[in-house]
Scaffold this motif. Structure first.
Motif, PDB file in Angstrom:
ATOM      1  N   LEU A 408      45.030  39.903  54.368  1.00 21.63           N
ATOM      2  CA  LEU A 408      45.267  40.376  53.005  1.00 21.63           C
ATOM      3  C   LEU A 408      45.733  39.265  52.052  1.00 21.63           C
ATOM      4  CD1 LEU A 408      46.843  43.915  53.621  1.00 21.63           C
ATOM      5  CD2 LEU A 408      44.510  43.341  52.922  1.00 21.63           C
ATOM      6  N   PRO A 409      46.701  38.421  52.448  1.00 22.11           N
ATOM      7  CA  PRO A 409      47.081  37.328  51.529  1.00 22.11           C
ATOM      8  C   PRO A 409      45.932  36.383  51.207  1.00 22.11           C
ATOM      9  CG  PRO A 409      48.759  37.623  53.215  1.00 22.11           C
ATOM     10  CD  PRO A 409      47.590  38.468  53.620  1.00 22.11           C
ATOM     11  N   LEU A 410      45.050  36.096  52.180  1.00 20.89           N
ATOM     12  CA  LEU A 410      43.955  35.177  51.938  1.00 20.89           C
ATOM     13  C   LEU A 410      42.810  35.833  51.158  1.00 20.89           C
ATOM     14  CD1 LEU A 410      43.836  33.272  55.344  1.00 20.89           C
ATOM     15  CD2 LEU A 410      44.722  32.468  53.151  1.00 20.89           C
ATOM     16  N   LEU A 411      42.823  37.173  51.045  1.00 16.59           N
ATOM     17  CA  LEU A 411      41.832  37.876  50.220  1.00 16.59           C
ATOM     18  C   LEU A 411      42.317  38.048  48.775  1.00 16.59           C
ATOM     19  CD1 LEU A 411      40.528  40.768  52.521  1.00 16.59           C
ATOM     20  CD2 LEU A 411      39.322  38.691  51.842  1.00 16.59           C
ATOM     21  N   LYS A 412      43.534  37.640  48.513  1.00 14.93           N
ATOM     22  CA  LYS A 412      44.130  37.872  47.193  1.00 14.93           C
ATOM     23  C   LYS A 412      43.335  37.189  46.089  1.00 14.93           C
ATOM     24  CE  LYS A 412      48.549  37.474  44.751  1.00 14.93           C
ATOM     25  NZ  LYS A 412      49.957  36.983  44.864  1.00 14.93           N
ATOM     26  N   THR A 413      42.927  35.939  46.309  1.00 17.66           N
ATOM     27  CA  THR A 413      42.178  35.206  45.280  1.00 17.66           C
ATOM     28  C   THR A 413      40.852  35.892  44.985  1.00 17.66           C
ATOM     29  OG1 THR A 413      43.169  33.140  46.058  1.00 17.66           O
ATOM     30  CG2 THR A 413      41.219  32.971  44.660  1.00 17.66           C
ATOM     31  N   THR A 414      40.129  36.271  46.023  1.00 16.73           N
ATOM     32  CA  THR A 414      38.844  36.959  45.839  1.00 16.73           C
ATOM     33  C   THR A 414      39.035  38.273  45.090  1.00 16.73           C
ATOM     34  OG1 THR A 414      38.089  36.016  47.934  1.00 16.73           O
ATOM     35  CG2 THR A 414      36.823  37.853  47.043  1.00 16.73           C
ATOM     36  N   PHE A 415      40.071  39.009  45.442  1.00 20.04           N
ATOM     37  CA  PHE A 415      40.354  40.290  44.800  1.00 20.04           C
ATOM     38  C   PHE A 415      40.615  40.110  43.305  1.00 20.04           C
ATOM     39  CE2 PHE A 415      43.692  43.229  43.342  1.00 20.04           C
ATOM     40  CZ  PHE A 415      43.020  44.437  43.464  1.00 20.04           C
ATOM     41  N   LEU A 418      37.365  39.068  41.348  1.00 18.02           N
ATOM     42  CA  LEU A 418      36.414  40.179  41.209  1.00 18.02           C
ATOM     43  C   LEU A 418      36.919  41.238  40.236  1.00 18.02           C
ATOM     44  CD1 LEU A 418      35.193  40.661  44.893  1.00 18.02           C
ATOM     45  CD2 LEU A 418      33.973  39.594  42.995  1.00 18.02           C
ATOM     46  N   VAL A 419      38.229  41.476  40.242  1.00 19.07           N
ATOM     47  CA  VAL A 419      38.802  42.437  39.289  1.00 19.07           C
ATOM     48  C   VAL A 419      38.660  41.927  37.861  1.00 19.07           C
ATOM     49  CG1 VAL A 419      40.954  43.486  38.491  1.00 19.07           C
ATOM     50  CG2 VAL A 419      40.374  43.543  40.909  1.00 19.07           C
ATOM     51  N   LEU A 420      38.890  40.634  37.652  1.00 19.08           N
ATOM     52  CA  LEU A 420      38.731  40.059  36.320  1.00 19.08           C
ATOM     53  C   LEU A 420      37.289  40.183  35.840  1.00 19.08           C
ATOM     54  CD1 LEU A 420      40.951  36.835  36.496  1.00 19.08           C
ATOM     55  CD2 LEU A 420      41.364  38.890  35.153  1.00 19.08           C
ATOM     56  N   PHE A 421      36.334  39.934  36.737  1.00 17.02           N
ATOM     57  CA  PHE A 421      34.930  40.109  36.371  1.00 17.02           C
ATOM     58  C   PHE A 421      34.643  41.565  36.005  1.00 17.02           C
ATOM     59  CE2 PHE A 421      33.756  36.158  38.895  1.00 17.02           C
ATOM     60  CZ  PHE A 421      33.391  35.445  37.759  1.00 17.02           C
ATOM     61  N   SER A 422      35.230  42.494  36.754  1.00 17.45           N
ATOM     62  CA  SER A 422      34.992  43.914  36.502  1.00 17.45           C
ATOM     63  C   SER A 422      35.579  44.360  35.166  1.00 17.45           C
ATOM     64  CB  SER A 422      35.595  44.761  37.627  1.00 17.45           C
ATOM     65  OG  SER A 422      35.046  44.408  38.883  1.00 17.45           O
ATOM     66  N   LEU A 423      36.725  43.775  34.783  1.00 20.97           N
ATOM     67  CA  LEU A 423      37.380  44.190  33.541  1.00 20.97           C
ATOM     68  C   LEU A 423      36.546  43.850  32.316  1.00 20.97           C
ATOM     69  CD1 LEU A 423      41.093  43.231  34.266  1.00 20.97           C
ATOM     70  CD2 LEU A 423      40.131  45.523  34.087  1.00 20.97           C
ATOM     71  N   ASP A 496      48.193  29.849  37.873  1.00 25.14           N
ATOM     72  CA  ASP A 496      47.042  29.209  37.225  1.00 25.14           C
ATOM     73  C   ASP A 496      45.821  29.166  38.144  1.00 25.14           C
ATOM     74  OD1 ASP A 496      45.683  27.968  35.220  1.00 25.14           O
ATOM     75  OD2 ASP A 496      46.415  25.966  35.669  1.00 25.14           O
ATOM     76  N   ASP A 497      46.045  29.160  39.464  1.00 26.83           N
ATOM     77  CA  ASP A 497      44.922  29.046  40.412  1.00 26.83           C
ATOM     78  C   ASP A 497      44.056  30.298  40.424  1.00 26.83           C
ATOM     79  OD1 ASP A 497      45.789  26.537  41.147  1.00 26.83           O
ATOM     80  OD2 ASP A 497      47.029  27.278  42.795  1.00 26.83           O
ATOM     81  N   TYR A 498      44.586  31.425  40.024  1.00 26.95           N
ATOM     82  CA  TYR A 498      43.847  32.674  40.095  1.00 26.95           C
ATOM     83  C   TYR A 498      43.074  32.985  38.804  1.00 26.95           C
ATOM     84  CZ  TYR A 498      46.745  33.641  44.202  1.00 26.95           C
ATOM     85  OH  TYR A 498      47.350  33.563  45.429  1.00 26.95           O
ATOM     86  N   ALA A 499      43.297  32.223  37.747  1.00 27.65           N
ATOM     87  CA  ALA A 499      42.656  32.498  36.466  1.00 27.65           C
ATOM     88  C   ALA A 499      41.209  32.060  36.465  1.00 27.65           C
ATOM     89  CB  ALA A 499      43.410  31.795  35.350  1.00 27.65           C
ATOM     90  N   LEU A 500      40.387  32.731  35.637  1.00 29.65           N
ATOM     91  CA  LEU A 500      38.970  32.371  35.522  1.00 29.65           C
ATOM     92  C   LEU A 500      38.788  31.137  34.660  1.00 29.65           C
ATOM     93  CD1 LEU A 500      37.260  35.844  34.970  1.00 29.65           C
ATOM     94  CD2 LEU A 500      37.202  34.447  37.029  1.00 29.65           C
TER      95      LEU A 500
END
Length: 501
Positions: A408-415, A418-423, A496-500
């Protein structure tokens, strides 16, 4: 010897501070000058009447608009020129006036950004971003000034007038001071780029021109398929007819948006946003769960069988889904009501009770999309280094603990990505799902009517009014753009690492 040292010290300090201090004061003075240029430009563009009308009688005669006689002004700023074009209804000026208004908004925003960034200017820090903001502001000042001059020339030409529209001489002042500001900022920027080893665009282009050439096909693709079609946005601001065409149809400004606003816009936005939020949140949670369950299957043939089965609903068309839903939920012969009556319970009239449909729509959206959408998460899980799990097994961690503390922690970035793309599409509902399952059942509109189904009905009842459909689409795009920018900003503030971007 002491005398020589004193003379050297005096030469370095110049009798009034060190060379570094004098350089900094000079740079500070330069940046203050560019600050003043930016501030003056904002005031002139927003407060001064940069577009003037010399002969009102000739203009009214050409426009044939007697209603303008009392309200016609002798001058307009770039922010209210649209009001003149709107009252005149002259489509020939509409597109140009809209373009000037858009450039004005961008110019003011860039100047404000530069003024805000100016506060962070320092002698020791990297100021390149501040210089870049200043250059953008100066370039748009020049562009807007030239656009206003062009608008006056164009208006006289298309209306057959002679110097009725003319521009303020202050535009030349803005051009001169903006050019001077741009040159000044460039001179301030050059030593700082050398200091931090950051090349400018043209130097980067010279060094890596082959890479830029490789980008050309992608750039051309997006220009042809994404940016050129954006000219059709102008449909939203006119009452289109085939005789006048896109660029000369009567200009109605925001009348199309007003029509949509009166059509219970809040209900449409509420339904569309809430449904999409549920689809996004529950959809990604079930996709992660499905991917984790598949990854835990050890038998290859059983894993392939499960993957095939959960992928199948994705390939079911929405027309066929309508048939499935109807045969399940219809009152007389539906499978659900047949089952309820067989066990002694009363039938449910699903198609006349809107309260059931949020759950029905969410269920079938998840049923159709979860299996296919879990592929990305499954690929991310398979990409995790197996040594993490091996180390966890050595430490005595069971399967659930490995999922909790590793997967789950290593899927956090992907999650998050993908949520940002969906928004970005949060205002674009699943039209096929809603229209095929609900159709034109007015009894269910309160809980199932979304923006897309409303626009469809609108365009079907007004087939020649392209403006209404375009206005609705533009509203959806702007809403999605603002949503994703704000969400990305919040994510960037946290990590900052999680931003598009």
């Amino acid at each position: 010897m002491k005398k020589v040292k004193k003379e050297s010290s005096a030469a370095l300090t110049g009798g009034g501070g060190s060379i570094a201090e004098r350089v900094y004061r000079g740079k500070k003075a330069g940046i203050w000058i560019s600050y003043a240029v930016s501030l003056i430009s904002i005031l002139l563009f927003t407060l001064v009447r940069t577009i003037k009308i010399r002969d009102a009688e000739s203009l009214l005669l050409v426009l044939k608009q007697d209603s303008l006689k009392d309200s016609l002004s002798t001058g307009y700023s770039t922010l209210n020129i649209l009001s003149f074009v709107y009252r005149s209804g002259n489509g020939k000026q509409g597109a140009f006036a809209m373009a000037i208004f858009a450039v004005t908004v961008v110019t003011v925003i860039l100047n404000i950004v530069y003024l805000l960034k100016f506060k962070k200017y320092s002698n020791t820090g990297n100021n390149i971003k501040i210089y870049e903001a200043g250059q953008y502001a100066m370039v748009f000042n020049i562009l807007l000034s030239l656009s206003i001059i062009g608008f006056c020339i164009y208006s006289n030409a298309v209306l057959g007038l002679v110097n009725v529209f003319y521009h303020s001489f202050l535009l030349f002042v803005i051009i001169i001071i903006s050019v001077a500001g741009f040159v000044l900022i460039k001179q301030l920027e050059a030593p700082e780029r050398n200091r931090y080893k950051e090349p400018g665009f043209f130097l980067e282009l010279k060094r890596n021109w082959i890479l830029f050439v490789l980008l050309l096909p992608a750039i051309l693709y997006f220009i042809v398929n994404s940016y050129l079609p954006m000219a059709g946005i102008y449909f939203a601001f006119e009452k289109f007819n085939f005789r006048d065409g896109l660029w000369t149809s009567p200009f109605v400004m925001f009348d199309n948006f007003e029509y949509i606003w009166k059509a219970d816009l809040l209900k449409l936005v509420r339904n569309t946003v809430l449904y999409n939020l549920v689809f996004i949140i529950l959809g990604h949670l079930f996709k992660i769960l499905t991917a984790i369950l598949i990854s835990q299957i050890t038998s290859k043939w059983f894993k392939r069988l499960n993957q095939t089965l959960i992928f199948m609903p994705h390939f079911v068309s929405y027309v066929l889904l309508n048939v499935i839903v109807y045969n399940l939920l219809t009152y007389e012969t539906g499978a659900v009501n047949t089952f309820l009556s067989s066990i002694g319970l009363g039938r449910i009239d699903f198609y006349n009770n809107p309260g059931y449909w949020p759950f029905i729509l969410v269920f079938f959206e998840l049923w159709k999309g979860v299996g296919y959408g879990s592929v990305v998460y499954l690929a991310a899980i398979l990409g995790i280094d197996r040594t993490y799990y091996e180390a966890a097994e050595v430490d005595g961690a069971n399967v659930f603990q490995q999922i909790r503390y590793i997967t789950l922690p290593l899927l956090k970035t992907t999650f998050i990505i993908l949520v940002l793309f969906s928004l970005g599409n949060i205002m674009r509902g699943q039209f096929d799902l809603f229209y095929q399952t609900v159709g034109n059942n007015g009894l269910l509109y309160n809980t199932t009517d979304i923006f897309d189904t409303y626009v469809y009905r609108l365009t079907m009842t007004n087939p020649l009014n392209n403006g209404l459909g375009t206005a609705a689409g533009l509203f959806q795009s702007i809403f999605g753009f603002v949503t994703i920018v704000l969400t990305n900003y919040i994510v960037k503030r946290k990590n900052d690492d999680y931003a598009l971007f």
